[in-house]
Design a protein around this motif. Structure first.
Motif, PDB file in Angstrom:
ATOM      1  N   UNK A  24       0.853  -1.188   0.000  1.00 24.32           N
ATOM      2  CA  UNK A  24       0.000   0.000   0.000  1.00 24.32           C
ATOM      3  C   UNK A  24       0.889   1.237   0.000  1.00 24.32           C
ATOM      4  N   UNK A  25       1.090   1.860  -1.172  1.00 23.41           N
ATOM      5  CA  UNK A  25       1.966   3.031  -1.225  1.00 23.41           C
ATOM      6  C   UNK A  25       1.318   4.321  -0.736  1.00 23.41           C
ATOM      7  N   UNK A  26       0.004   4.335  -0.618  1.00 20.79           N
ATOM      8  CA  UNK A  26      -0.716   5.566  -0.306  1.00 20.79           C
ATOM      9  C   UNK A  26      -0.211   6.279   0.949  1.00 20.79           C
ATOM     10  N   UNK A  27       0.034   5.573   2.076  1.00 22.30           N
ATOM     11  CA  UNK A  27       0.474   6.283   3.286  1.00 22.30           C
ATOM     12  C   UNK A  27       1.839   6.958   3.158  1.00 22.30           C
ATOM     13  N   UNK A  28       2.593   6.590   2.143  1.00 20.71           N
ATOM     14  CA  UNK A  28       3.927   7.160   1.976  1.00 20.71           C
ATOM     15  C   UNK A  28       3.904   8.545   1.335  1.00 20.71           C
ATOM     16  N   UNK A  29       2.822   8.873   0.636  1.00 18.82           N
ATOM     17  CA  UNK A  29       2.765  10.114  -0.130  1.00 18.82           C
ATOM     18  C   UNK A  29       2.397  11.270   0.792  1.00 18.82           C
ATOM     19  N   UNK A  30       3.361  12.160   1.036  1.00 21.49           N
ATOM     20  CA  UNK A  30       3.161  13.275   1.955  1.00 21.49           C
ATOM     21  C   UNK A  30       2.701  14.541   1.254  1.00 21.49           C
ATOM     22  N   UNK A  31       3.166  14.774   0.036  1.00 16.29           N
ATOM     23  CA  UNK A  31       2.836  16.010  -0.672  1.00 16.29           C
ATOM     24  C   UNK A  31       3.092  15.824  -2.159  1.00 16.29           C
ATOM     25  N   UNK A  32       2.374  16.613  -2.957  1.00 15.07           N
ATOM     26  CA  UNK A  32       2.538  16.598  -4.411  1.00 15.07           C
ATOM     27  C   UNK A  32       2.718  18.037  -4.882  1.00 15.07           C
ATOM     28  N   UNK A  33       3.781  18.298  -5.624  1.00 18.13           N
ATOM     29  CA  UNK A  33       4.082  19.628  -6.147  1.00 18.13           C
ATOM     30  C   UNK A  33       4.048  19.590  -7.673  1.00 18.13           C
ATOM     31  N   UNK A  34       3.592  20.666  -8.310  1.00 23.05           N
ATOM     32  CA  UNK A  34       3.690  20.737  -9.763  1.00 23.05           C
ATOM     33  C   UNK A  34       5.149  20.937 -10.174  1.00 23.05           C
ATOM     34  N   UNK A  39      13.596  22.091   5.051  1.00 22.94           N
ATOM     35  CA  UNK A  39      13.207  22.913   6.194  1.00 22.94           C
ATOM     36  C   UNK A  39      12.522  22.091   7.283  1.00 22.94           C
ATOM     37  N   UNK A  40      11.798  21.049   6.892  1.00 19.59           N
ATOM     38  CA  UNK A  40      11.084  20.229   7.870  1.00 19.59           C
ATOM     39  C   UNK A  40      11.046  18.778   7.473  1.00 19.59           C
ATOM     40  N   UNK A  41      12.209  18.103   7.440  1.00 22.28           N
ATOM     41  CA  UNK A  41      12.260  16.728   6.935  1.00 22.28           C
ATOM     42  C   UNK A  41      11.370  15.750   7.687  1.00 22.28           C
ATOM     43  N   UNK A  42      11.120  16.027   8.963  1.00 26.56           N
ATOM     44  CA  UNK A  42      10.287  15.112   9.745  1.00 26.56           C
ATOM     45  C   UNK A  42       8.825  15.142   9.304  1.00 26.56           C
ATOM     46  N   UNK A  43       8.443  16.162   8.523  1.00 25.85           N
ATOM     47  CA  UNK A  43       7.053  16.297   8.070  1.00 25.85           C
ATOM     48  C   UNK A  43       6.751  15.494   6.813  1.00 25.85           C
ATOM     49  N   UNK A  44       7.809  15.006   6.151  1.00 28.70           N
ATOM     50  CA  UNK A  44       7.619  14.395   4.850  1.00 28.70           C
ATOM     51  C   UNK A  44       8.149  12.963   4.795  1.00 28.70           C
ATOM     52  N   UNK A  45       7.438  12.131   4.061  1.00 27.07           N
ATOM     53  CA  UNK A  45       7.974  10.846   3.635  1.00 27.07           C
ATOM     54  C   UNK A  45       8.299  10.976   2.152  1.00 27.07           C
ATOM     55  N   UNK A  46       7.332  10.678   1.278  1.00 23.33           N
ATOM     56  CA  UNK A  46       7.574  10.809  -0.154  1.00 23.33           C
ATOM     57  C   UNK A  46       6.890  12.040  -0.716  1.00 23.33           C
ATOM     58  N   UNK A  47       7.688  12.900  -1.343  1.00 22.54           N
ATOM     59  CA  UNK A  47       7.176  14.070  -2.045  1.00 22.54           C
ATOM     60  C   UNK A  47       7.253  13.784  -3.540  1.00 22.54           C
ATOM     61  N   UNK A  48       6.144  14.048  -4.253  1.00 24.56           N
ATOM     62  CA  UNK A  48       6.070  13.760  -5.669  1.00 24.56           C
ATOM     63  C   UNK A  48       6.014  15.040  -6.491  1.00 24.56           C
TER      64      UNK A  48
END
Length: 337
Positions: free
Chosen positions: A302-312, A325-334
């Motif tokens: 289940x990859x869904x819980x890994x996705x923390x944020x999506x940027x264009x 700036x806040x590495x503890x807030x993110x897992x995978x950023x896309x």
């Protein structure tokens, strides 16, 4: 074609480049989504001596086939695909033995050669794999990180019922967690960030322990009946954790190392000998994409819980800065295109 190039440590700029043309045996892929990896962050900060700038980063890639060069028979325009980023020569002894990731001239897309933070990329057909029908781009971009988990699984020799300790609940540690669960192992995972440990529980961890505030020794002893872990995976890249792994491992246990650090670990040979420990490395992935794609197709991960944020794509430099700036807030950023 737009390409996002790291032009200096801490600065990515977007350029208009000429679209690549696929040569014989190559597939031209229009990139749809790409993940930012921990190695990308190290390169962004100027911490990798094997990377020449300017460089197009990015190796966790999915997209659509735009065109194919002569000799390509397995793909056509519009096919949805993922890309194995391991670049090997195919001719050295390691390659002939089937170890692409140990090639004498091995490279990785986005590291030693330009990668996929761009609109189009041309890659050899044998490095392109079809995606399961209906798999969203964002989830599909996690196939490459899970291939790292699959490689660790293979290198660990884990058996059903083994007790596994995973040190580090970042993206890779969590991918390893799910790979171990597929194999029937019981997994204790540790990290310093409670939110990551909560994600680990959602992803199937049998136990999740904060290594800073919890009693790691007591938890591991209770988890293993005082015997120690059959497999320890050091997924952080800290010398101290590798040193501690020898104490965590059971007699006859295996330790898998996939991170590394400029400072070497101090390994007391006496512990390796008396416990008959096996210490193995795990490097990128060796032809694990078909296995991982099957996991995705069957819903075993289940990859869904890994996705923390999506940027264009246009905000790619902002994405890097936000993570740092806040590495503890993110897992995978896309990054999406």
């Amino acid at each position: 074609m737009r390409s996002a190039k790291l032009v200096a440590p801490g600065r990515i700029e977007i350029f208009e480049d000429r679209m690549p043309l696929p040569t014989e045996g190559e597939v031209l892929v229009r990139v749809k989504a790409a993940g930012i990896c921990g190695s990308d962050l190290h390169i962004y900060q100027g911490e990798r001596s094997d990377v020449e700038l300017p460089r197009i980063l990015g190796h966790e890639l999915v997209g659509e086939v735009e065109s194919a060069g002569s000799g390509v028979t397995g793909f056509s325009k519009g096919d949805r695909v993922t890309i194995d980023p391991v670049v090997s020569c195919g001719e050295c002894i390691s390659c002939r033995r089937g170890y692409d990731n140990l090639c004498s001239t091995v490279k990785c897309l986005g590291v030693q050669v330009d990668g996929g933070f761009c609109d189009y990329i041309a890659v050899p057909e044998q490095k392109v794999y079809p995606l399961p029908h209906g798999l969203p781009w964002e989830k599909a971009s996690l196939i490459e990180p899970f291939s790292i988990g699959a490689e660790v699984l293979a290198r660990s020799g884990v058996l059903k019922g083994d007790k596994v300790l995973v040190l580090g609940a970042g993206t890779i540690g969590l991918c390893i967690l799910q790979a171990m669960k597929i194999a029937g192992a019981e997994v204790l995972i540790t990290d310093f960030v409670d939110s990551r440990l909560e994600t680990a529980r959602r992803m199937g961890a049998d136990r999740a322990v904060n290594g800073k505030t919890g009693d790691m020794a007591a938890e591991l002893s209770d988890f293993t009946g005082g015997f120690g872990a059959d497999v320890v995976v050091e997924a952080v890249g800290m010398p101290r954790l590798l040193e501690e792994s020898l104490g965590y491992a059971a007699p006859g246990g295996r330790i898998v190392v996939l991170g590394f650090h400029p400072e070497p670990a101090k390994i007391p040979e006496v512990m390796v000998v008396k416990k008959e420990l096996g210490i193995v490395g795990s490097r990128m992935n060796c032809r694990r994409f078909p296995q991982v794609i099957e996991w995705f197709e069957k819903g075993l991960v289940d990859p869904e819980p890994l996705i923390s944020a999506v940027y264009p794509f246009e905000k790619i430099d902002t994405a890097f800065q936000d993570i740092l700036k806040g590495p503890e807030k993110f897992l995978k950023v896309l990054i999406t295109y």
